[in-house]
Motif scaffolding. Structure first.
Motif, PDB file in Angstrom:
ATOM      1  N   GLN A  20     -31.606 -24.041-101.091  1.00 41.85           N
ATOM      2  CA  GLN A  20     -32.225 -23.284-102.179  1.00 41.85           C
ATOM      3  C   GLN A  20     -32.400 -24.090-103.455  1.00 41.85           C
ATOM      4  N   HIS A 121     -24.735 -22.678 -94.785  1.00 42.88           N
ATOM      5  CA  HIS A 121     -25.473 -21.662 -95.536  1.00 42.88           C
ATOM      6  C   HIS A 121     -26.910 -21.643 -95.022  1.00 42.88           C
ATOM      7  N   TRP A 122     -27.022 -21.425 -93.689  1.00 45.31           N
ATOM      8  CA  TRP A 122     -28.247 -21.041 -92.997  1.00 45.31           C
ATOM      9  C   TRP A 122     -29.173 -22.174 -92.543  1.00 45.31           C
ATOM     10  N   ASN A 165     -21.631 -18.711 -94.480  1.00 42.87           N
ATOM     11  CA  ASN A 165     -22.100 -17.755 -95.474  1.00 42.87           C
ATOM     12  C   ASN A 165     -22.864 -16.631 -94.776  1.00 42.87           C
ATOM     13  N   GLU A 166     -22.440 -15.404 -95.056  1.00 43.49           N
ATOM     14  CA  GLU A 166     -23.157 -14.206 -94.629  1.00 43.49           C
ATOM     15  C   GLU A 166     -23.513 -14.200 -93.140  1.00 43.49           C
ATOM     16  N   TRP A 168     -23.763 -11.913 -91.079  1.00 37.47           N
ATOM     17  CA  TRP A 168     -24.743 -10.871 -90.723  1.00 37.47           C
ATOM     18  C   TRP A 168     -26.158 -11.406 -90.885  1.00 37.47           C
ATOM     19  N   LEU A 173     -30.034 -10.483 -89.504  1.00 37.86           N
ATOM     20  CA  LEU A 173     -31.254 -10.572 -90.314  1.00 37.86           C
ATOM     21  C   LEU A 173     -32.217 -11.592 -89.708  1.00 37.86           C
ATOM     22  N   TYR A 296     -24.216  -7.109-103.451  1.00 40.14           N
ATOM     23  CA  TYR A 296     -25.367  -6.922-104.350  1.00 40.14           C
ATOM     24  C   TYR A 296     -25.625  -5.461-104.657  1.00 40.14           C
ATOM     25  N   TRP A 326     -33.472  -3.678-105.082  1.00 43.93           N
ATOM     26  CA  TRP A 326     -32.149  -3.198-104.682  1.00 43.93           C
ATOM     27  C   TRP A 326     -31.573  -2.289-105.760  1.00 43.93           C
ATOM     28  N   GLU A 352     -20.483 -14.135-104.222  1.00 40.00           N
ATOM     29  CA  GLU A 352     -21.839 -13.882-104.721  1.00 40.00           C
ATOM     30  C   GLU A 352     -21.929 -12.472-105.290  1.00 40.00           C
ATOM     31  N   TRP A 398     -24.038 -15.083-108.588  1.00 40.25           N
ATOM     32  CA  TRP A 398     -25.248 -15.625-107.942  1.00 40.25           C
ATOM     33  C   TRP A 398     -26.407 -15.377-108.867  1.00 40.25           C
ATOM     34  N   GLU A 405     -35.525 -18.222-103.018  1.00 33.67           N
ATOM     35  CA  GLU A 405     -34.890 -17.012-102.499  1.00 33.67           C
ATOM     36  C   GLU A 405     -35.428 -16.677-101.117  1.00 33.67           C
ATOM     37  N   TRP A 406     -35.311 -17.653-100.200  1.00 35.56           N
ATOM     38  CA  TRP A 406     -35.615 -17.477 -98.782  1.00 35.56           C
ATOM     39  C   TRP A 406     -37.011 -16.910 -98.542  1.00 35.56           C
TER      40      TRP A 406
END
Ligand SMILES: CCOCCOc1ccc(-c2cn(C[C@@H]3NC[C@@H](O)[C@H]3O)nn2)cc1
Length: 448
Positions: A20, A121-122, A165-166, A168, A173, A296, A326, A352, A398, A405-406
């Motif tokens: 990122q 981180h992805w 990281n994350e 899920w 996703l 978040y 959100w 985050e 964060w 942002e992806w």
């Protein structure tokens, strides 16, 4: 007025991730990752944005550390680009990649800032995705090899580690909903990825212990907090499934050695179960030192038979929303941390928390009062949790700066620092100065 005083050793920080912010995607020996590929796939990322340049932190890390020093934080969470360290995923080590992270970490340490390192981180090396990625158990050993290189290289410099990281986002996703790389829509693929990354996590923790690394290690699930739209069993079930798929699906195997039965049964009824091999659950359940949680927003959920893999939909209750859509509801942060106490009074870091507020520069300033309000509300909940005796040890906003942002590309801005993506000029926002004051004082004034 009320003063919220924080513990004297509380860790105040900010967080970012390699793909990122770094840029230099084809420099320094870095190999391609699945996000380089995904971002180049038409329609996957807003405006066709990608991380080729991003915030150019690969070249501007000294300037970024100076910003952190000005902010006054004592902790900085960042991630490692795996394909900078091992460009083809599990082959030769790229010394230039290690050298970059040594330069960066040394700068952090010089500034008195604790490095808090996320290994994954992805940004999986594309060469591993070419042979199935996390669906292929080969990625488990490749990750353990990558993590061993990092543990050996940075033992004594980096003391706080996170494996993933994350999870899920990595599993569901990215492989069931399909919004993130590699963009699959296949429930079994999601369960396979979730399981294999858990095994990789556990085997990497074992390697960390075996090497006697001087530090602490954990994992960083993004957590959901959800309440049912009605008291019907159907709506309560929908909310339960949503909460469990983010946290329990990963933390039950780690802390209890088994998947959560209600959700396991839910997936099994559709003919899908995790691909558990002999010894996997024991390998996953290695004791860890902390968890990072990324929060978040919370949601109101109701049953919807057409609502995807969980048969759930979120109900818009008309709350104030951030610019990514959100809802702003800080109560969920308090509730979900209490929910996680079922795993014991474990050390927790908020790794985050932040708001997407797309205010731009006007007369040289970014008056992001909505972000300040969001942070104030959520940090007040952090204080409530600490006052309840829970081991909440730190908070990382964060993000330090606006970044990629992806799937939303660069249009969504989460930073305390504004980034002009043409000039790469960094401009601290009003929220930067608000957070600077909070960190300096280690207390916060509230209206209540
Ligand atoms: C049609 C359904 O569409 C579903 C979209 O579903 C989501 C859910 C969650 C996210 C999400 C993004 N972030 C912020 C990142 N956390 C890690 C860091 O890299 C930040 O950039 N957290 N969660 C995005 C999309």
């Amino acid at each position: 007025m009320t003063i919220f005083q924080f513990p004297k050793d509380f860790k105040w920080g900010t967080a970012t991730a390699a793909y990122q912010i770094e840029g230099a995607a084809q420099e320094g020996g870095r190999g391609p990752s699945i996000w380089d590929t995904f971002a180049r796939t038409p329609g996957r990322v807003y405006n066709g944005d990608n991380g080729d340049v991003a915030c150019d932190s690969y070249h501007r890390y000294e300037e970024d550390v100076e910003l952190m020093r000005e902010l006054g934080i004592n902790t900085y969470r960042f991630s490692i680009s795996w394909s900078r360290i091992i460009p083809d995923g599990d082959g030769e080590i790229n010394q230039e990649g290690l050298d970059y992270y040594h330069r960066f970490v040394d700068k952090l340490l010089e500034a008195g800032i604790e490095p808090f390192c996320t290994l994954y981180h992805w940004d999986l090396p594309q060469t591993l995705q070419d042979v199935g990625g996390w669906e292929n158990r080969r990625s488990i050993d490749a990750f353990v090899k990558f993590s061993e290189v990092m543990y050996r290289e940075f033992n004594g410099k980096i003391r706080y580690w996170l494996t993933f990281n994350e999870p899920w986002c990595i599993a569901f996703l990215s492989n069931v909903i399909g919004v993130h790389a590699p963009g699959k829509q296949d429930l079994q693929a999601g369960l396979d990825v979730a399981h294999n990354l858990l095994v990789a996590h556990g085997k990497s923790v074992s390697k960390f212990r075996e090497l006697g690394v001087d530090g602490k290690i954990g994992i960083a699930p993004n957590v959901a907090w959800a309440v049912p739209y009605s008291k019907t069993e159907a709506d309560q079930g929908a909310a339960d499934r949503n909460i469990q798929v983010f946290s329990d699906w990963f933390l039950d195997p780690i802390y209890k050695g088994s998947y959560p039965k209600p959700l396991y049964d839910w997936f099994e009824q559709s003919g899908h179960v995790p691909p558990i091999h002999e010894g996997d659950m024991e390998a996953i359940a290695q004791p860890i030192d902390h968890i990072g949680i990324n929060y978040y927003a919370m949601s109101v959920n109701r049953f919807n038979p057409d609502g995807g893999y969980l048969q759930m939909e979120e109900v818009d209750m008309g709350l104030t929303k951030t610019d990514i859509g959100w809802p702003v509801e800080s109560r969920g942060l308090y509730d979900v941390i209490h929910y996680l106490q079922k795993y014991g009074n474990i050390d927790i870091y908020i790794t985050e928390n932040g708001a997407c507020i797309n205010d731009d520069i006007v007369n040289g300033k970014v008056n992001d009062t909505r972000r300040i309000s969001y942070l104030q509300q959520h940090i007040a909940q952090v204080h409530r949790v600490i006052a309840d005796g829970i081991n909440l040890k730190g908070y990382m906003a964060w993000s330090l700066m606006d970044n990629f942002e992806w799937a939303e590309g660069y249009r969504m801005r989460f930073g305390l620092v504004h980034v002009d993506y043409r000039s790469l000029k960094r401009t601290p926002k009003e929220s930067f100065y608000w957070y600077q004051n909070l960190v300096k004082n280690n207390w916060m004034e509230t209206r209540k």
